[in-house]
Design a protein around this motif. Structure first.
Motif, mmCIF file in Angstrom:
data_model
loop_
_atom_site.group_PDB
_atom_site.id
_atom_site.type_symbol
_atom_site.label_atom_id
_atom_site.label_comp_id
_atom_site.label_asym_id
_atom_site.label_seq_id
_atom_site.Cartn_x
_atom_site.Cartn_y
_atom_site.Cartn_z
ATOM 1 N N VAL A 114 0.838 -1.201 0.000
ATOM 2 C CA VAL A 114 0.000 0.000 0.000
ATOM 3 C C VAL A 114 0.873 1.250 0.000
ATOM 4 O O VAL A 114 0.588 2.232 -0.697
ATOM 5 C CB VAL A 114 -0.950 -0.007 1.216
ATOM 6 N N GLN A 115 1.958 1.246 0.771
ATOM 7 C CA GLN A 115 2.866 2.394 0.808
ATOM 8 C C GLN A 115 3.435 2.692 -0.565
ATOM 9 O O GLN A 115 3.489 3.852 -0.996
ATOM 10 C CB GLN A 115 4.004 2.124 1.791
ATOM 11 N N ALA A 123 -5.076 4.458 -9.101
ATOM 12 C CA ALA A 123 -5.941 3.432 -9.704
ATOM 13 C C ALA A 123 -5.110 2.425 -10.491
ATOM 14 O O ALA A 123 -5.344 1.208 -10.411
ATOM 15 C CB ALA A 123 -6.973 4.088 -10.615
ATOM 16 N N ALA A 124 -4.131 2.929 -11.243
ATOM 17 C CA ALA A 124 -3.249 2.024 -11.988
ATOM 18 C C ALA A 124 -2.471 1.122 -11.034
ATOM 19 O O ALA A 124 -2.333 -0.086 -11.277
ATOM 20 C CB ALA A 124 -2.292 2.842 -12.856
ATOM 21 N N ALA A 125 -1.962 1.691 -9.933
ATOM 22 C CA ALA A 125 -1.226 0.895 -8.957
ATOM 23 C C ALA A 125 -2.120 -0.155 -8.304
ATOM 24 O O ALA A 125 -1.713 -1.312 -8.117
ATOM 25 C CB ALA A 125 -0.621 1.811 -7.885
ATOM 26 N N THR A 126 -3.343 0.231 -7.976
ATOM 27 C CA THR A 126 -4.277 -0.697 -7.337
ATOM 28 C C THR A 126 -4.590 -1.884 -8.234
ATOM 29 O O THR A 126 -4.474 -3.052 -7.819
ATOM 30 C CB THR A 126 -5.590 0.031 -6.976
ATOM 31 N N ILE A 127 -4.987 -1.603 -9.467
ATOM 32 C CA ILE A 127 -5.355 -2.683 -10.393
ATOM 33 C C ILE A 127 -4.143 -3.551 -10.718
ATOM 34 O O ILE A 127 -4.250 -4.782 -10.824
ATOM 35 C CB ILE A 127 -5.959 -2.092 -11.686
ATOM 36 N N GLY A 128 -2.982 -2.918 -10.871
ATOM 37 C CA GLY A 128 -1.779 -3.684 -11.151
ATOM 38 C C GLY A 128 -1.416 -4.631 -10.023
ATOM 39 O O GLY A 128 -1.088 -5.802 -10.247
ATOM 40 N N LEU A 129 -1.469 -4.148 -8.791
ATOM 41 C CA LEU A 129 -1.137 -4.992 -7.642
ATOM 42 C C LEU A 129 -2.146 -6.122 -7.466
ATOM 43 O O LEU A 129 -1.774 -7.243 -7.120
ATOM 44 C CB LEU A 129 -1.071 -4.141 -6.373
ATOM 45 N N ILE A 130 -3.409 -5.832 -7.709
ATOM 46 C CA ILE A 130 -4.430 -6.882 -7.605
ATOM 47 C C ILE A 130 -4.182 -7.965 -8.655
ATOM 48 O O ILE A 130 -4.249 -9.166 -8.368
ATOM 49 C CB ILE A 130 -5.839 -6.281 -7.768
ATOM 50 N N GLY A 131 -3.878 -7.541 -9.877
ATOM 51 C CA GLY A 131 -3.620 -8.506 -10.930
ATOM 52 C C GLY A 131 -2.378 -9.345 -10.696
ATOM 53 O O GLY A 131 -2.307 -10.508 -11.096
ATOM 54 N N LEU A 132 -1.384 -8.763 -10.020
ATOM 55 C CA LEU A 132 -0.108 -9.453 -9.796
ATOM 56 C C LEU A 132 0.006 -10.072 -8.402
ATOM 57 O O LEU A 132 1.063 -10.598 -8.058
ATOM 58 C CB LEU A 132 1.046 -8.461 -9.986
ATOM 59 N N MET A 133 -1.060 -9.995 -7.619
ATOM 60 C CA MET A 133 -0.953 -10.357 -6.212
ATOM 61 C C MET A 133 -0.369 -11.744 -5.929
ATOM 62 O O MET A 133 0.506 -11.881 -5.075
ATOM 63 C CB MET A 133 -2.310 -10.205 -5.526
ATOM 64 N N ALA A 187 -7.034 -11.816 1.233
ATOM 65 C CA ALA A 187 -7.050 -10.676 2.163
ATOM 66 C C ALA A 187 -6.217 -9.519 1.631
ATOM 67 O O ALA A 187 -6.604 -8.347 1.737
ATOM 68 C CB ALA A 187 -6.536 -11.104 3.536
ATOM 69 N N LEU A 188 -5.079 -9.838 1.013
ATOM 70 C CA LEU A 188 -4.216 -8.792 0.461
ATOM 71 C C LEU A 188 -4.854 -8.135 -0.763
ATOM 72 O O LEU A 188 -4.700 -6.933 -0.974
ATOM 73 C CB LEU A 188 -2.847 -9.378 0.100
ATOM 74 N N VAL A 189 -5.574 -8.914 -1.563
ATOM 75 C CA VAL A 189 -6.281 -8.344 -2.713
ATOM 76 C C VAL A 189 -7.296 -7.309 -2.246
ATOM 77 O O VAL A 189 -7.384 -6.196 -2.793
ATOM 78 C CB VAL A 189 -6.967 -9.460 -3.529
ATOM 79 N N TRP A 190 -8.059 -7.639 -1.230
ATOM 80 C CA TRP A 190 -9.016 -6.679 -0.678
ATOM 81 C C TRP A 190 -8.297 -5.453 -0.113
ATOM 82 O O TRP A 190 -8.755 -4.315 -0.277
ATOM 83 C CB TRP A 190 -9.845 -7.349 0.429
ATOM 84 N N TYR A 191 -7.175 -5.688 0.539
ATOM 85 C CA TYR A 191 -6.433 -4.593 1.167
ATOM 86 C C TYR A 191 -5.919 -3.599 0.129
ATOM 87 O O TYR A 191 -5.808 -2.402 0.412
ATOM 88 C CB TYR A 191 -5.272 -5.176 1.973
ATOM 89 N N MET A 192 -5.588 -4.071 -1.069
ATOM 90 C CA MET A 192 -5.068 -3.183 -2.106
ATOM 91 C C MET A 192 -6.081 -2.137 -2.551
ATOM 92 O O MET A 192 -5.701 -1.088 -3.073
ATOM 93 C CB MET A 192 -4.611 -4.000 -3.327
ATOM 94 N N LEU A 193 -7.360 -2.405 -2.355
ATOM 95 C CA LEU A 193 -8.382 -1.419 -2.723
ATOM 96 C C LEU A 193 -8.243 -0.132 -1.921
ATOM 97 O O LEU A 193 -8.736 0.923 -2.332
ATOM 98 C CB LEU A 193 -9.778 -2.005 -2.519
ATOM 99 N N SER A 194 -7.565 -0.218 -0.786
ATOM 100 C CA SER A 194 -7.390 0.982 0.043
ATOM 101 C C SER A 194 -6.470 2.004 -0.615
ATOM 102 O O SER A 194 -6.522 3.189 -0.282
ATOM 103 C CB SER A 194 -6.844 0.593 1.422
ATOM 104 N N LEU A 252 10.110 -12.926 -12.288
ATOM 105 C CA LEU A 252 9.995 -12.758 -13.741
ATOM 106 C C LEU A 252 8.559 -12.421 -14.133
ATOM 107 O O LEU A 252 8.318 -11.489 -14.912
ATOM 108 C CB LEU A 252 10.438 -14.040 -14.445
ATOM 109 N N GLY A 253 7.604 -13.163 -13.570
ATOM 110 C CA GLY A 253 6.207 -12.889 -13.884
ATOM 111 C C GLY A 253 5.780 -11.503 -13.421
ATOM 112 O O GLY A 253 5.069 -10.790 -14.140
ATOM 113 N N THR A 254 6.249 -11.093 -12.231
ATOM 114 C CA THR A 254 5.913 -9.767 -11.708
ATOM 115 C C THR A 254 6.492 -8.674 -12.586
ATOM 116 O O THR A 254 5.817 -7.693 -12.922
ATOM 117 C CB THR A 254 6.436 -9.609 -10.272
ATOM 118 N N ALA A 255 7.775 -8.830 -12.972
ATOM 119 C CA ALA A 255 8.435 -7.813 -13.792
ATOM 120 C C ALA A 255 7.748 -7.665 -15.146
ATOM 121 O O ALA A 255 7.503 -6.542 -15.619
ATOM 122 C CB ALA A 255 9.907 -8.172 -13.980
#
Length: 530
Positions: free
Chosen positions: A286-287, A332-342, A358-365, A481-484
């Motif tokens: 989130v930071q 918004a871009a960071a949120t969707i990206g993190l959710i997709g890559l979680m 739980a982390l996917v839900w947390y990323m909405l913050s 690799l997948g994250t990058a």
């Protein structure tokens, strides 16, 4: 002159954004070896007390400096400016000293309320950093009020670097010397004081070389002036501090309720500590997701105040719109990206996918906090502190009331949902009370519609990458690799579509780091295709 000031301001925003990004990267990266060395239980011990540090440093490095910078920007007379800074230093010194004494005396009771009395020495250790609050807040506020972001940026990176080194050394020593997780946590928390001490030295040295903080003249003590300033610091500065530490305040509620809720839900003490450590993995993500939006929020407040004070309504609207669009778009871009890559991010950083939902839900913050802070910056520039404070208190009360019940019934996912619900309450209350300038900046039909469509396509592109790299959860290297690849595809899709569909205006692109280069590249590509 106005354009030159705006360029200087934007340069300061870039400097502070880079510094914030480096600091947040450090804050996120150290958690990987730290968690691997001390485990989920050790991570839980550290994270239980971390919100107290987070609140203190947010007050000292973000909240009060933003408000002090507002006061400095409004004050033209250098002598009166110095007098204001001296009085502010005295008042913050009293406040910081009071918090230190309170934490020292009440640490056992606070630890017992967290359902873990062994946390007492950690709470006492973290209290020392509050003694540095007046030095950090006043000097940073002075420099930011003059749009000189370099000392603030250097001190921020230095503070984080020293703190990270102390934390990792404490974790390493705990392995070598077989310390308990609580002794390790106590020494890890000492990094808060040592990091703050280094930052204080840097800021005081810069202040000594760039300005004259003259000793106060032997005049009669003006209690009325102190009383008026104290009132403004509490009402106006306190509101900024509360919003700057919003996510940390929610984490503090988690410290008092998540472990209790897990135990009430049937988990053992050790398993509850382990699950709380897994839940705390979301904080560094989130930071990182908030770094750019929060940097712009803190940097643009003085310019909004000046535009309003000089009755430059058009400039105020432009800055406010740019602030809201950039904060909302990038978060918004960071949120969707993190959710997709979680799954990949979780596996890469922590070695497993525990707590993924739980982390996917947390990323909405991320997107909600960014929008809350952007709207709050505009409202506070209009001196509408009361409305925003009521909204924040309302959201915190909701979190306090529902969090333990949600955790008891839905484990750590309940804590994430509780955070999202409480932020939704804060956002709804703020938007309901927002003036026309905020509603116009949101522009639901044009901006929000385009942003939603672009983020949907970006999410689909990231998921396609994950589907094409199925081995990304077989090892940390494959997960990296997948994250990058996912990050690169997400950035390319979002940036390309944002340019093509003109999500941001040219002025807004020029405000963002690297925006000018993207505009030039887009122009070249269009020229070749025509």
């Amino acid at each position: 002159m106005q354009n030159r000031q705006m360029q200087h301001l934007m340069k300061g925003a870039v400097i502070l954004s880079i510094a914030s990004f480096i600091a947040k990267v450090l804050s996120a990266i150290y958690r990987v070896p730290f968690q691997n060395m001390v485990g989920n239980t050790g991570f839980y011990v550290y994270q239980q007390v971390y919100p107290i540090y987070g609140i203190g440093m947010t007050f000292a490095l973000s909240g009060f400096p933003v408000y002090i910078s507002k006061l400095v920007a409004e004050q033209v007379d250098p002598e009166k400016r110095m007098q204001l800074l001296r009085r502010t230093f005295v008042l913050l010194g009293i406040f910081g000293g009071g918090v230190f004494i309170y934490l020292q005396n009440q640490a056992p009771r606070i630890a017992a309320t967290m359902a873990d009395p062994a946390l007492t020495p950690l709470i006492k250790m973290v209290s020392f950093m509050f003694l540095l609050m007046p030095f950090l807040a006043v000097t940073r506020g002075y420099f930011q009020g003059l749009f000189n972001m370099l000392p603030t940026a250097i001190s921020q990176v230095a503070e984080q670097l020293v703190r990270v080194i102390v934390i990792l050394v404490a974790a390493w020593l705990s392995l070598k010397c077989h310390w308990s997780v609580y002794k390790m946590g106590m020494w890890a928390m000492s990094g808060a004081f040592f990091g703050g001490l280094v930052a204080t030295g840097i800021l005081l040295r810069s202040a000594a070389t760039t300005c004259q903080f003259k000793a106060p003249q032997q005049t009669k003590l003006d209690f009325k002036a102190y009383r008026q300033l104290a009132r403004r610091l509490v009402i106006e500065g306190g509101s900024i501090c509360l919003f700057a530490s919003l996510i940390v305040l929610l984490q503090l509620v988690d410290s008092f309720t998540v472990k209790k809720g897990l135990v009430l839900g049937g988990l053992s003490e050790n398993l509850a500590k382990n699950m709380k450590g897994i839940f705390d993995r979301g904080q560094p993500l989130v930071q990182l997701g908030l770094v750019v939006s929060l940097s712009f929020s803190s940097t643009l407040v003085p310019s909004l105040s000046q535009a309003r004070q000089r009755h430059q309504h058009h400039q105020f609207q432009q800055v406010a719109t740019a602030l809201i669009h950039i904060s909302l778009g990038l978060s918004a871009a960071a949120t969707i990206g993190l959710i997709g890559l979680m799954p990949q991010i979780n596996y890469f950083l922590f070695g497993d996918t525990d707590g993924n939902l739980a982390l996917v839900w947390y990323m909405l913050s991320i997107i909600m906090i960014a929008l809350i802070n952007a709207c709050n910056s505009v409202l506070q520039s209009l001196d509408q502190f009361h409305k925003t404070t009521v909204a924040l208190i309302g959201g915190l009360l909701v979190k306090i009331l529902i969090n333990q019940w949600l955790v008891q019934h839905y484990d750590i996912m309940g804590a994430s949902v509780g955070t999202v619900i409480s932020l939704g309450v804060v956002l709804a209350l703020i938007l309901r009370q927002s003036p026309t300038v905020v509603i116009q900046a949101l522009d639901l039909r044009r901006f929000i519609g385009k942003l939603s469509f672009i983020c949907s396509i970006m999410w689909f592109g990231v998921k396609m990458v994950m589907w094409l790299v199925p081995q990304s959860l077989s090892s940390r290297g494959h997960a990296l690799l997948g994250t990058a690849l996912g990050v690169l595809v997400g950035m390319f899709v979002f940036g390309g579509l944002a340019l093509h569909w003109q999500l941001f205006s040219i002025r807004e692109w020029l405000t963002m780091p690297g925006g000018r280069q993207l505009l030039r590249l887009s122009k070249k590509i269009k020229g070749r295709t025509e």
